[in-house]
Write an enzyme that holds these catalytic residues in place. Structure first.
Site: not given
Length: 457
Positions: A9-10, A55, A373
């Site tokens: 978050d800014d 935002m 084998e």
């Protein structure tokens, strides 16, 4: 249960608030102030869950989420968008970008913590599967991340449990546009239906008449056949408390009525994508286990498995006082088959030989390719006389019908030599039993091949 949460978050005040709430519940909190920083932290696998604001100035949350979910290194990290945007279109845009949930501010502490705990459980389970599946890359299997990113989450099988006709008819019509839908209006039959149907998603109404929808969710989580099927709960808005309880008992996601068509489809796609991804991880783990103990050419167990399992069988035989027979088989003149017909023909012979071996022994017997084998067959609760009859029947099965090679264009005669012995002495070393069978095999080859030689303890 703890986890490392990345808060993006800014707005410093928002970050501090979320950090305080999560730290109080003993989560380890990291922070980022923009999308670029968040992507860098996530790419270094430094977080378990991301709480993402929408935002932001440099790159909005939708774009950050989209990049996280299209990067193989980060697509498995749960993302919860926490934002002031509350319109259905914004919520659907976040879900379409790949978000696991969309919480609208202000978010109550109870809702936030319940969602984080639910996603933490999911992340821990996925991480465990991813760790176990790492070896699958080393043995050449395709990593599931690419297919998970490309998966649109459509074409799933969904069981809808709802006893209100007007409700389930509307929901079924919406979901049928992208999925195959079965409706179960009788909740008492729903668990049986879910267990038998191999579904990708269960959608359960919590507003059932005379039946506790959460009890049904709990039962689905307790039953082995439905334990890993995601559950999407549907409830009235006033039932938020029950929904939180549902998250605690294993509900993966929820919707509140009235249900938005686009959101329903988006949440269903998210859950189906996650189910397919975790199923792919489980399949990779199972396949890597099988490849570790199976000979790729013949499909029989390999020497590594034989050496570990034989010791267990010998110990069980000794403790129970039961006989244990062991034979070593060698395909006669196998080198000449490769020299005269090519290694492809030799592979054809080995594959067909394994098929005939399986037809000649019991389900409890252990058949392994010992090397080249040479093969080993271990027969629990079998004495030397009976084992001799089995060995002779197998010898005749090999010698009695030519082997088709080169896609059936040629047929060649094949014989085998067999050395046979039993574990008779309590506590006898497995190595001694193998050596005795090998000595008997040497005698069979020395005496002319195409025969069975037994050597008692």
């Amino acid at each position: 249960m703890s986890a490392r949460i990345l808060v993006v978050d800014d707005v410093p005040a928002n970050v501090k608030l979320l950090e305080a709430r999560l730290s109080a519940e003993y989560f380890d909190v990291m922070t980022a102030s923009n999308g670029t920083e968040a992507l860098a932290l996530a790419s270094r696998a430094e977080c378990d869950i991301i709480l993402l604001d929408v935002m932001m100035p440099d790159m909005d949350g939708f774009e950050v989420c989209r990049r996280l979910k299209t990067d193989p290194a980060t697509h498995h990290i749960p993302v919860v968008m926490v934002t002031a945007l509350d319109s259905p279109s914004d919520r659907n845009r976040g879900l379409e970008a790949g978000a696991d949930d969309f919480l609208t501010k202000p978010v109550s502490d109870v809702v936030l913590i319940a969602r984080v705990r639910s996603l933490t459980r999911l992340k821990m389970m996925t991480d465990e599967l991813r760790m176990r599946a790492i070896t699958s890359l080393e043995i050449g299997m395709q990593a599931p991340e690419r297919s998970a990113i490309a998966d649109a989450g459509k074409g799933g099988r969904i069981l809808l449990v709802d006893d209100r006709q007007s409700s389930y008819e509307r929901l079924a019509t919406i979901l049928a546009a992208e999925h195959t839908i079965d409706v179960e209006p009788n909740p008492t039959e729903a668990l049986f239906h879910a267990a038998e149907g191999n579904y990708d998603l269960l959608i359960v109404s919590l507003d059932l008449n005379n039946f506790d929808g959460l009890r049904l969710c709990s039962q689905a989580r307790s039953l082995e056949r439905t334990r890993h099927v995601p559950i999407l709960a549907i409830a009235e808005a006033e039932n938020a408390t029950r929904l939180l309880r549902g998250l605690e008992i294993g509900v993966n996601d929820y919707l509140l009525r009235p249900i938005d068509k686009t959101e329903l489809l988006a949440r269903a796609r998210t859950q189906i994508r996650r189910r397919r991804y975790t199923d792919h991880l489980r399949d990779n783990v199972q396949n890597s286990i099988e490849m570790a103990i199976t000979d790729a050419l013949t499909g029989l167990h390999n020497r590594r498995y034989m050496e570990s399992h034989l010791a267990t069988l010998a110990e069980q035989a000794s403790s129970r006082g039961k006989p244990l027979a062991l034979m070593i088989l060698d395909i006669d003149y196998f080198k000449s088959i490769n020299d005269n017909y090519g290694h492809d023909a030799g592979d054809d012979v080995l594959r067909e030989f394994a098929v005939r071996v399986r037809k000649s022994i019991r389900g409890i017997d252990l058949a392994c390719r010992y090397g080249g084998e040479e093969f080993v067959i271990v027969m629990p609760e079998t004495d030397l006389h009976v084992a001799g009859m089995v060995a002779e029947r197998l010898r005749r099965s090999i010698a009695g019908e030519p082997f088709a090679v080169h896609k059936g264009t040629k047929r060649i005669e094949v014989t085998i030599s067999i050395g046979l012995t039993t574990l008779e002495q309590k506590g006898e070393a497995v190595a001694d039993v193998l050596k005795r069978a090998d000595t008997a095999l040497y005698r069979a080859k020395h005496d002319g091949r195409n025969r069975v030689v037994s050597q008692a303890a």
